[in-house]
Write an enzyme that holds these catalytic residues in place. Sequence first.
Site, PDB file in Angstrom:
ATOM      1  N   GLU A 134      -7.076   4.189   8.158  1.00 46.82           N
ATOM      2  CA  GLU A 134      -6.896   5.621   7.897  1.00 46.82           C
ATOM      3  C   GLU A 134      -8.144   6.221   7.278  1.00 46.82           C
ATOM      4  OE1 GLU A 134      -2.115   4.928   7.417  1.00 46.82           O
ATOM      5  OE2 GLU A 134      -3.334   5.261   5.615  1.00 46.82           O
TER       6      GLU A 134
ATOM      7  N   HIS B   8      -9.587   0.536   5.105  1.00 49.15           N
ATOM      8  CA  HIS B   8      -8.330   0.814   5.806  1.00 49.15           C
ATOM      9  C   HIS B   8      -8.588   1.748   6.986  1.00 49.15           C
ATOM     10  CE1 HIS B   8      -4.219   2.125   6.613  1.00 49.15           C
ATOM     11  NE2 HIS B   8      -3.825   1.075   5.939  1.00 49.15           N
TER      12      HIS B   8
ATOM     13  N   ASN C 124       0.850  -1.185   0.000  1.00 46.80           N
ATOM     14  CA  ASN C 124       0.000   0.000   0.000  1.00 46.80           C
ATOM     15  C   ASN C 124       0.889   1.239   0.000  1.00 46.80           C
ATOM     16  OD1 ASN C 124      -1.933   1.971   0.355  1.00 46.80           O
ATOM     17  ND2 ASN C 124      -2.489   1.365   2.431  1.00 46.80           N
TER      18      ASN C 124
ATOM     19  N   SER D 100       3.501  -2.059  10.217  1.00 43.71           N
ATOM     20  CA  SER D 100       4.958  -1.891  10.311  1.00 43.71           C
ATOM     21  C   SER D 100       5.721  -3.161   9.959  1.00 43.71           C
ATOM     22  CB  SER D 100       5.363  -1.385  11.709  1.00 43.71           C
ATOM     23  OG  SER D 100       4.818  -0.100  11.957  1.00 43.71           O
TER      24      SER D 100
ATOM     25  N   GLU E  64      -5.048  -5.336  10.608  1.00 43.86           N
ATOM     26  CA  GLU E  64      -4.052  -4.289  10.844  1.00 43.86           C
ATOM     27  C   GLU E  64      -4.349  -3.591  12.166  1.00 43.86           C
ATOM     28  OE1 GLU E  64      -2.164  -2.526   7.021  1.00 43.86           O
ATOM     29  OE2 GLU E  64      -4.234  -1.900   7.061  1.00 43.86           O
TER      30      GLU E  64
ATOM     31  N   LYS F  65       0.011   4.239  -0.276  1.00 41.08           N
ATOM     32  CA  LYS F  65      -0.686   5.360   0.364  1.00 41.08           C
ATOM     33  C   LYS F  65      -0.543   6.626  -0.515  1.00 41.08           C
ATOM     34  CE  LYS F  65      -0.317   3.140   4.832  1.00 41.08           C
ATOM     35  NZ  LYS F  65      -0.176   3.306   6.304  1.00 41.08           N
TER      36      LYS F  65
ATOM     37  N   GLY G 203       2.422   2.282  10.796  1.00 41.97           N
ATOM     38  CA  GLY G 203       3.277   3.445  10.622  1.00 41.97           C
ATOM     39  C   GLY G 203       3.955   3.935  11.879  1.00 41.97           C
TER      40      GLY G 203
END
Length: 255
Positions: free
Chosen positions: A99, A97, A12, A213, A167, A14, A173
């Site tokens: 985010e 996701h 991904n 990560s 996730e 992003k 991250g």
Amino acid sequence: MGCDGKFFVGGNWKSNGTKSSVTKLVEELNAGSVPSNTEVVCAPTFVHLPYVSETLDAGKFQVSAQNCWVEGYGAYTGEITAEALGDMSVNWVILGHSERRALNGETNEFVADKCKKALDTGLSVIACIGETLEQRESGKMFEVLDAQLAAIAGKIDDWSSVVVAYEPVWAIGTGVVATPDQAQEVHAYLRKWFADNVSPSVSKSLRVIYGGSVNAENCSDLATKEDVDGFLVGGASLKGPDFLVIANAFEMARA
């Protein structure tokens, strides 16, 4: 691996990449090798999708979008439809996701509707779930995961074109990674959830991958876990050599 399918590695990208950096990344990836027992999918930005689709070696890699809209063609300024992605021969899409859930207010129900729309349009879906650190520490982790999965399961019947990406939000991250045993605990729980709430056959065939990560240093240990069927990779997917190491993690773990 706990399923019957190929090991799955998604990258991904992003909201990252310039013309020069994407060109370099594609060149690095094309120069590497991917084992036949691993399916690898890269998700660039919408801006870079056409270039990556045309230049990334289709014999090694597939291409994914990072999102799509819940409706078909129409007056939805700024949105990208599943139909448009299919028309551009983009066969995968990442949905749900964390985010987008956090920054765009996407609810479990909205994510489920998007998954159904994408699947009905003929796309394959990487459906993301995961808990925050607060939810984990308060003992609500499994409750949160149950609700996210139940919403999707309520909308779709055919899971053959779905990969579920677990996730943990606290590991995305941040450089903090769930330990291999922590990842295995949740993946085993998810495998049982599908056996109990969908069907044993789906539980056996569905790939449940880990994201948070993942990098070239920790991927081998994670790949050894029984119910970890692959990875969804963020920052490390922007580094060609590192991503290729991750793409080969399952093969190396078997050696």
